[in-house]
Scaffold this active site. Structure first.
Site, PDB file in Angstrom:
ATOM      1  N   ASP A  87      50.305  41.253  65.573  1.00 33.19           N
ATOM      2  CA  ASP A  87      49.547  40.157  64.999  1.00 33.19           C
ATOM      3  C   ASP A  87      48.267  40.757  64.404  1.00 33.19           C
ATOM      4  OD1 ASP A  87      48.540  37.483  64.589  1.00 33.19           O
ATOM      5  OD2 ASP A  87      47.313  37.790  66.381  1.00 33.19           O
ATOM      6  N   ASP A 135      44.820  38.836  63.412  1.00 34.14           N
ATOM      7  CA  ASP A 135      43.538  38.326  63.921  1.00 34.14           C
ATOM      8  C   ASP A 135      43.504  38.363  65.451  1.00 34.14           C
ATOM      9  OD1 ASP A 135      40.972  37.247  63.253  1.00 34.14           O
ATOM     10  OD2 ASP A 135      41.972  36.204  61.593  1.00 34.14           O
ATOM     11  N   ASP A 158      47.591  38.242  70.575  1.00 33.70           N
ATOM     12  CA  ASP A 158      46.465  37.806  71.409  1.00 33.70           C
ATOM     13  C   ASP A 158      46.623  36.343  71.829  1.00 33.70           C
ATOM     14  OD1 ASP A 158      45.952  36.849  68.743  1.00 33.70           O
ATOM     15  OD2 ASP A 158      43.891  36.441  69.362  1.00 33.70           O
TER      16      ASP A 158
END
Ligand code: MG
Length: 269
Positions: free
Chosen positions: A11, A13, A213
């Site tokens: 991922d 961000d 995250d």
């Protein structure tokens, strides 16, 4: 011996960067993957910008990337529609901006605008910062007429520099409420993007690690696709939330950051 790890999906961000600053360990981690000959692909729910934008941003930050190594939800929507329609011509009513429109313009489709009386075959919902009542009317009307309902992602909030703005999920929810229809959501936590990545790298479930995250998007997608999952604590998830995650939200590995993640996985490859 064959390496057991062939593909790492990352991922962006909260894993590689936060806004414009790169997270400690990201450059190191990708260097290690390159050293060990492990393929890496970036998988993001974003819909606004072209893949080349992310490739350039990553390269400037010291992480080698090309548009082909970035899978955005906008690009995945193009692939989804291509899978369904192939070369057949079809009509789309799009709530979205140029980034998404450009991806979809490679299809044999015709874009209707909100003034068109013609019914569309698909209502595609991305992030549209010029959304208005007339567009919502057109989308609702087409959905009530049987157009297929596709959401690029279903993120209620869109993280920006100084907080949050309403995301694609807010528009999807409005159209769901108005039409009573259920959308097909292309982005995470659907496994569609991860399947695209695995196809691209010719990797099987056991050979893939998904790093993210966010529990209810990155990790849920990875678990649904039956690949290994790693949560890093450099983004939106607190250590307490990570520890109490269960079922399909539970990651196989929890790491402070990508330095620590490399320490954990280097012995398994
Ligand atoms: Mg993230």
């Amino acid at each position: 011996m064959e390496p057991s790890l062939k593909l790492v999906c990352l991922d962006l961000d909260g894993v590689i960067y936060r806004g414009d600053s790169f997270i400690d360990g990201a450059v190191f981690f990708v260097e290690k993957l390159r050293e060990y000959g492990i393929t890496y692909l970036f998988v993001t729910n974003s819909t606004l910008r072209p893949r080349s934008f992310y490739a350039e941003k990553l390269s400037k930050g010291g992480i080698p990337a090309t548009p082909e190594t970035v899978i955005t939800a906008a690009y995945a929507t193009y692939r989804y529609l291509l899978n369904r329609e192939r070369l057949k011509p079809f009509k789309v009513f799009l709530l979205g901006e140029d980034g998404l429109r450009n991806e979809l313009s490679l299809l044999n489709c015709f874009f209707l605008d909100e003034h068109s009386q013609e019914p569309s075959d698909y209502v595609v919902v991305g992030l549209d910062r010029a959304i208005n009542y007339q567009k919502i009317c057109k989308a609702t009307k087409d959905l009530l007429n049987g157009a297929k309902f596709v959401g690029v992602n279903n993120d209620a909030l869109w993280p920006v520099e100084d907080g949050f703005m309403p995301g694609v999920g807010a528009f999807v929810a409005a159209l769901r409420a108005a039409s009573g229809r259920r959308p097909y959501i292309v982005g995470k936590p659907n496994t569609f993007m991860l399947r695209l990545a695995m196809e691209k790298a010719d990797a099987t479930e056991k050979e893939v690690l998904m790093v993210g995250d966010k529990l209810d998007s990155d990790i849920l997608m990875g678990n649904r696709a039956k690949v290994r999952t790693a949560l890093v604590l450099t983004g939106v998830t607190s250590p307490e939330e990570a520890l109490s995650a269960s079922g399909m939200l539970k990651p196989d590995i929890v790491a402070e950051d990508l330095y620590q993640l490399w320490d954990v996985i280097k012995n398994q490859i």
